[in-house]
Write a protein that holds these residues in place. Structure first.
Motif, PDB file in Angstrom:
ATOM      1  N   SER A  25      18.438  11.363   5.030  1.00 40.95           N
ATOM      2  CA  SER A  25      17.990   9.978   4.952  1.00 40.95           C
ATOM      3  C   SER A  25      19.203   9.064   4.862  1.00 40.95           C
ATOM      4  N   TYR A  26      18.964   7.787   5.139  1.00 40.98           N
ATOM      5  CA  TYR A  26      20.010   6.797   4.940  1.00 40.98           C
ATOM      6  C   TYR A  26      20.033   6.420   3.469  1.00 40.98           C
ATOM      7  N   VAL A  27      21.228   6.309   2.909  1.00 41.22           N
ATOM      8  CA  VAL A  27      21.390   5.895   1.515  1.00 41.22           C
ATOM      9  C   VAL A  27      22.410   4.765   1.466  1.00 41.22           C
ATOM     10  N   VAL A  28      22.278   3.913   0.479  1.00 42.62           N
ATOM     11  CA  VAL A  28      23.195   2.787   0.330  1.00 42.62           C
ATOM     12  C   VAL A  28      24.437   3.254  -0.416  1.00 42.62           C
ATOM     13  N   ALA A  29      25.593   3.014   0.174  1.00 44.43           N
ATOM     14  CA  ALA A  29      26.855   3.387  -0.462  1.00 44.43           C
ATOM     15  C   ALA A  29      27.060   2.559  -1.729  1.00 44.43           C
ATOM     16  N   PRO A  30      27.576   3.170  -2.795  1.00 47.12           N
ATOM     17  CA  PRO A  30      27.740   2.444  -4.052  1.00 47.12           C
ATOM     18  C   PRO A  30      28.895   1.446  -4.050  1.00 47.12           C
ATOM     19  N   PHE A  31      29.830   1.601  -3.101  1.00 49.31           N
ATOM     20  CA  PHE A  31      30.955   0.675  -2.992  1.00 49.31           C
ATOM     21  C   PHE A  31      31.494   0.744  -1.564  1.00 49.31           C
ATOM     22  N   PRO A  32      32.167  -0.301  -1.091  1.00 47.88           N
ATOM     23  CA  PRO A  32      32.692  -0.304   0.280  1.00 47.88           C
ATOM     24  C   PRO A  32      33.661   0.867   0.499  1.00 47.88           C
ATOM     25  N   GLY A  33      33.508   1.528   1.628  1.00 50.03           N
ATOM     26  CA  GLY A  33      34.374   2.656   1.971  1.00 50.03           C
ATOM     27  C   GLY A  33      33.974   3.975   1.348  1.00 50.03           C
ATOM     28  N   ALA A  34      32.877   3.999   0.601  1.00 50.60           N
ATOM     29  CA  ALA A  34      32.428   5.249  -0.027  1.00 50.60           C
ATOM     30  C   ALA A  34      32.042   6.263   1.042  1.00 50.60           C
ATOM     31  N   VAL A  35      32.352   7.515   0.779  1.00 43.82           N
ATOM     32  CA  VAL A  35      32.031   8.610   1.702  1.00 43.82           C
ATOM     33  C   VAL A  35      31.106   9.576   0.968  1.00 43.82           C
ATOM     34  N   TRP A  36      30.004   9.946   1.624  1.00 42.76           N
ATOM     35  CA  TRP A  36      29.062  10.905   1.045  1.00 42.76           C
ATOM     36  C   TRP A  36      29.547  12.317   1.329  1.00 42.76           C
ATOM     37  N   VAL A  37      29.721  13.115   0.282  1.00 47.11           N
ATOM     38  CA  VAL A  37      30.065  14.529   0.402  1.00 47.11           C
ATOM     39  C   VAL A  37      28.753  15.275   0.190  1.00 47.11           C
ATOM     40  N   ALA A  38      28.275  15.929   1.241  1.00 48.22           N
ATOM     41  CA  ALA A  38      26.962  16.570   1.204  1.00 48.22           C
ATOM     42  C   ALA A  38      26.923  17.736   0.223  1.00 48.22           C
ATOM     43  N   GLY A  39      25.762  17.916  -0.409  1.00 44.16           N
ATOM     44  CA  GLY A  39      25.553  19.080  -1.252  1.00 44.16           C
ATOM     45  C   GLY A  39      25.605  20.338  -0.404  1.00 44.16           C
ATOM     46  N   HIS A  40      25.933  21.453  -1.019  1.00 40.67           N
ATOM     47  CA  HIS A  40      26.053  22.691  -0.252  1.00 40.67           C
ATOM     48  C   HIS A  40      25.901  23.907  -1.170  1.00 40.67           C
ATOM     49  N   TRP A  41      25.544  25.016  -0.542  1.00 46.86           N
ATOM     50  CA  TRP A  41      25.406  26.294  -1.245  1.00 46.86           C
ATOM     51  C   TRP A  41      26.725  27.047  -1.158  1.00 46.86           C
ATOM     52  N   VAL A  42      27.125  27.680  -2.261  1.00 47.59           N
ATOM     53  CA  VAL A  42      28.362  28.453  -2.318  1.00 47.59           C
ATOM     54  C   VAL A  42      28.027  29.841  -2.851  1.00 47.59           C
ATOM     55  N   ARG A  43      28.559  30.847  -2.174  1.00 46.13           N
ATOM     56  CA  ARG A  43      28.319  32.215  -2.630  1.00 46.13           C
ATOM     57  C   ARG A  43      29.225  32.520  -3.815  1.00 46.13           C
ATOM     58  N   GLY A  44      28.638  33.079  -4.865  1.00 46.41           N
ATOM     59  CA  GLY A  44      29.388  33.436  -6.064  1.00 46.41           C
ATOM     60  C   GLY A  44      29.082  34.855  -6.488  1.00 46.41           C
ATOM     61  N   GLY A  45      29.529  35.211  -7.669  1.00 51.20           N
ATOM     62  CA  GLY A  45      29.358  36.570  -8.171  1.00 51.20           C
ATOM     63  C   GLY A  45      27.916  36.993  -8.385  1.00 51.20           C
ATOM     64  N   HIS A  46      27.031  36.035  -8.684  1.00 51.34           N
ATOM     65  CA  HIS A  46      25.637  36.384  -8.974  1.00 51.34           C
ATOM     66  C   HIS A  46      24.672  35.888  -7.913  1.00 51.34           C
ATOM     67  N   GLY A  47      25.176  35.489  -6.763  1.00 51.52           N
ATOM     68  CA  GLY A  47      24.297  34.991  -5.707  1.00 51.52           C
ATOM     69  C   GLY A  47      24.815  33.671  -5.167  1.00 51.52           C
ATOM     70  N   TRP A  48      23.908  32.857  -4.709  1.00 51.52           N
ATOM     71  CA  TRP A  48      24.237  31.573  -4.109  1.00 51.52           C
ATOM     72  C   TRP A  48      23.969  30.465  -5.113  1.00 51.52           C
ATOM     73  N   GLY A  49      24.961  29.589  -5.312  1.00 46.46           N
ATOM     74  CA  GLY A  49      24.821  28.481  -6.247  1.00 46.46           C
ATOM     75  C   GLY A  49      24.862  27.149  -5.509  1.00 46.46           C
ATOM     76  N   TRP A  50      24.105  26.182  -5.971  1.00 48.88           N
ATOM     77  CA  TRP A  50      24.026  24.867  -5.352  1.00 48.88           C
ATOM     78  C   TRP A  50      25.037  23.918  -5.991  1.00 48.88           C
ATOM     79  N   HIS A  51      25.773  23.182  -5.152  1.00 46.73           N
ATOM     80  CA  HIS A  51      26.683  22.127  -5.599  1.00 46.73           C
ATOM     81  C   HIS A  51      26.116  20.818  -5.088  1.00 46.73           C
ATOM     82  N   ASP A  52      25.757  19.920  -5.999  1.00 48.06           N
ATOM     83  CA  ASP A  52      25.158  18.634  -5.620  1.00 48.06           C
ATOM     84  C   ASP A  52      26.082  17.798  -4.758  1.00 48.06           C
TER      85      ASP A  52
END
Length: 103
Positions: free
Chosen positions: A72-99
């Motif tokens: 979806s489109y979201v409003v940037a909190p300040f000019p020049g802000a860049v959205w870093v997408a959430g992603h899944w990362v594989r770890g020792g006990h499975g896959w963990g979510w990073h917001d």
């Protein structure tokens, strides 16, 4: 209130207390199944106002399976802000979510 109703009231209160709050449920979450391939989305027209940024969709874990959350489109909190997408990362006990977050 009768004494017979107290156990039912207690069970109801305990259920509400133990029900995870969605924002806190992901803390320490590890999923044993890898997430599916990311869905390629095309941002819908018309182009948004300049302060809006496209935040791509992602796979969320609902407790039993992955479900796609569309971008979806979201409003940037300040000019020049860049959205870093959430992603899944594989770890020792499975896959963990990073917001996702703003940078």
């Amino acid at each position: 209130m009768s004494l017979r109703a107290l156990p039912i009231l207690f069970l109801f209160a305990a259920a509400l207390t133990l029900t995870p709050i969605s924002g806190l449920a992901a803390v320490g979450l590890a999923v044993g199944i890898a997430p599916p391939a990311t869905v390629v989305e095309t941002p819908p027209p018309p182009p948004p106002p300049p302060a809006n940024v496209w935040a791509p969709g992602y796979w969320a874990w609902d407790g039993t399976k992955y479900v796609w959350v569309p971008g979806s489109y979201v409003v940037a909190p300040f000019p020049g802000a860049v959205w870093v997408a959430g992603h899944w990362v594989r770890g020792g006990h499975g896959w963990g979510w990073h917001d996702g977050h703003w940078r």
